[in-house]
Motif scaffolding. Structure first.
Motif, PDB file in Angstrom:
ATOM      1  N   ASP A 194       0.833  -1.118   0.261  1.00 11.33           N
ATOM      2  CA  ASP A 194       0.083   0.192   0.028  1.00 11.33           C
ATOM      3  C   ASP A 194       0.984   1.364   0.010  1.00 11.33           C
ATOM      4  N   HIS A 198       1.138   4.049  -2.813  1.00 11.06           N
ATOM      5  CA  HIS A 198       0.899   5.656  -2.766  1.00 11.06           C
ATOM      6  C   HIS A 198       2.076   6.462  -3.459  1.00 11.06           C
ATOM      7  N   HIS A 266      -5.888   2.844  -7.181  1.00 10.72           N
ATOM      8  CA  HIS A 266      -6.701   2.927  -6.048  1.00 10.72           C
ATOM      9  C   HIS A 266      -8.107   2.805  -6.452  1.00 10.72           C
ATOM     10  N   HIS A 280      -7.010  -4.050   1.333  1.00 13.01           N
ATOM     11  CA  HIS A 280      -6.719  -3.112   0.400  1.00 13.01           C
ATOM     12  C   HIS A 280      -5.228  -3.311  -0.333  1.00 13.01           C
ATOM     13  N   LEU A 284      -4.041  -3.886  -4.403  1.00 15.27           N
ATOM     14  CA  LEU A 284      -3.182  -3.018  -5.157  1.00 15.27           C
ATOM     15  C   LEU A 284      -1.997  -3.830  -5.893  1.00 15.27           C
TER      16      LEU A 284
HETATM   17 ZN    ZN Z   1      -3.723   2.821  -0.420  1.00 13.48          ZN
END
Ligand code: ZN
Ligand code: NZQ
Length: 385
Positions: A194, A198, A266, A280, A284
């Motif tokens: 994650d 980002h 996302h 999550h 990804l």
């Molecule tokens: Zn994220």
């Protein structure tokens, strides 16, 4: 570089035993706190007891909201809003991962809102006030401890939506890396993916930002080195520290300001979580390499070569496409080393809802590095299946 205003207003208390400051920090905002946490990890690892001790020492009255779900639900937000209104809460204290902090953020705004809190998720412009948030982070992943966003789910409607407002940024966050030593290998891997996502969402941008991109590369290298170390040795304090600080810097605006664009992976992943309630970071990690391969063309190849060289230390070579692919393969191999599932099937996802998921995701890609059509998003889901 685009114009921007730099204002990252979260005071960070980083390191071992920083929890001892929580009473003083909360006291400076009020005497009545709502403590918010998840399914109980903070009770087994002792953080709950420590926080309560220091809050009580300063005579803070503490109400509690427990059971915040991973992929936090709007129903839990509503419960928190009611608690705030009934008890005249003055400060919100989430202790947990991104789900707990996100839930707390919408509660903080909902405390001042007359209508249903879901309105604030759908339309951040309706956020006009928010209670101060003092967060205690226990999982390095989302960066919610230092950013303005919150992602909330309405599982009945199969909706997972992000909202954001400067008022939602925590006033202070306690970042004690020892708190993350009890995080499972699975969540450590997902959290690392994650954080990296980002950074990559910002790194791959049509806007220029030389300085931001060099910092982004350093943050990615931090995740690559220390994500693996934390995965292999959960008690490695140095690894947990580097991961924790990288999680905040990945999304606290610093690498984004001046080259901001809408994100791509996302919105595609949020549909996976909305329909299948998956983790999550895992979603990804499954989608990203397929997305990268999908968008690799004449307009992106140079950026992928930069990524391959500066992040993965792949030497420059004549065939740019071959070099770019080596960078993408290195990313895949890294996720493999963390034993993250590689396909959507492995996490229980089938083609059933691809059409509606792709429709929703593509509608959120306006102004992104690549504005994918519904059909293109569907193709990426299919490749990842
Ligand atoms: Zn994220
Ligand atoms: O609920 P508890 O018992 O605390 O257990 C949690 C949960 O089961 C556990 N955990 C957390 N800290 C622990 C721990 N277990 C042992 N020791 C600890 N110290 O980990 C599990 C997952 O927690 P969660 O908070 O759901 O994980 P994460 O921090 O990855 O948050 C995910 C949520 O944040 C959203 C995601 O979409 C997802 O809903 N995001 C929020 C963002 C933001 N605010 O900026 C951006 C992200 O892109 C993301 O969308």
């Amino acid at each position: 570089m685009k114009n921007f205003i730099y204002d990252i207003g979260t005071k960070i208390y980083f390191g071992k035993d920083q929890i001892k400051n929580i009473g003083d920090i909360v006291q400076s905002y009020g005497k009545k706190a709502l403590l918010i946490y998840g399914g109980g990890s903070i009770k087994t690892n002792g953080i709950y007891d420590a926080a309560l001790t220091y809050l009580k020492q300063k005579n803070i009255t503490v109400e509690e909201l427990s059971g915040v779900e991973p992929n936090p639900r709007i129903e839990t937000v509503r419960k928190g809003v009611t608690l705030c209104k009934e008890n005249q809460i003055e400060v919100i204290v989430p202790i947990g991962g991104g789900s707990v902090i996100d839930c707390a953020k919408v509660i903080a705004a909902g405390a001042f809102y007359e209508g249903d809190a879901w309105d604030l998720v759908l339309d951040p412009k309706k956020i006009t006030h928010a209670l101060p948030i003092i967060s205690v982070l226990t999982l390095s992943a989302t960066g919610s401890e230092m950013d303005t966003f919150a992602v909330i789910s309405d599982m009945k409607q199969k909706e997972k939506i992000g909202t954001g407002h400067p008022l939602l940024r925590p006033k202070a966050s306690i970042l004690d890396p020892t708190y993350t030593q009890s995080v499972s290998k699975y969540q450590t891997a997902a959290g690392t993916a994650d954080i990296m996502s980002h950074i990559m969402e910002t790194y791959f941008s049509n806007k220029k930002g030389f300085m931001q991109d060099r910092i982004a590369e350093a943050l990615l290298k931090t995740c690559i080195t220390y994500g693996k170390k934390a995965y292999e040795n959960p008690d490695d304090y140095e690894a947990r520290s580097n991961l924790m600080w990288a999680s905040s810097w990945a999304i606290n605006d610093f690498i984004k300001l001046g080259k901001e664009e809408a994100w791509t992976v996302h919105p595609m992943e949020h549909e996976l979580s909305a329909y299948y309630d998956i983790t999550h970071g895992v979603g990804l990690a499954i989608l990203t390499p397929h997305y990268f391969e999908f968008i690799l063309d004449n307009t992106t190849v140079d950026k992928f070569c930069e990524f391959a060289h500066n992040v993965w230390e792949i030497p420059y070579e004549e065939d740019k496409y071959q070099m770019a692919q080596k960078g993408i393969d290195a990313l895949k191999e890294f996720f493999e080393k963390l034993h993250i599932p590689k396909t959507l099937k492995e996490v229980g996802i089938s083609e059933e809802y691809f059409d509606e998921m792709a429709q929703k995701a593509s509608s959120r890609l306006k102004g992104a590095y690549r504005e994918l059509t519904k059909e293109e998003v569907k193709q990426i889901y299919q490749r990842a299946l």
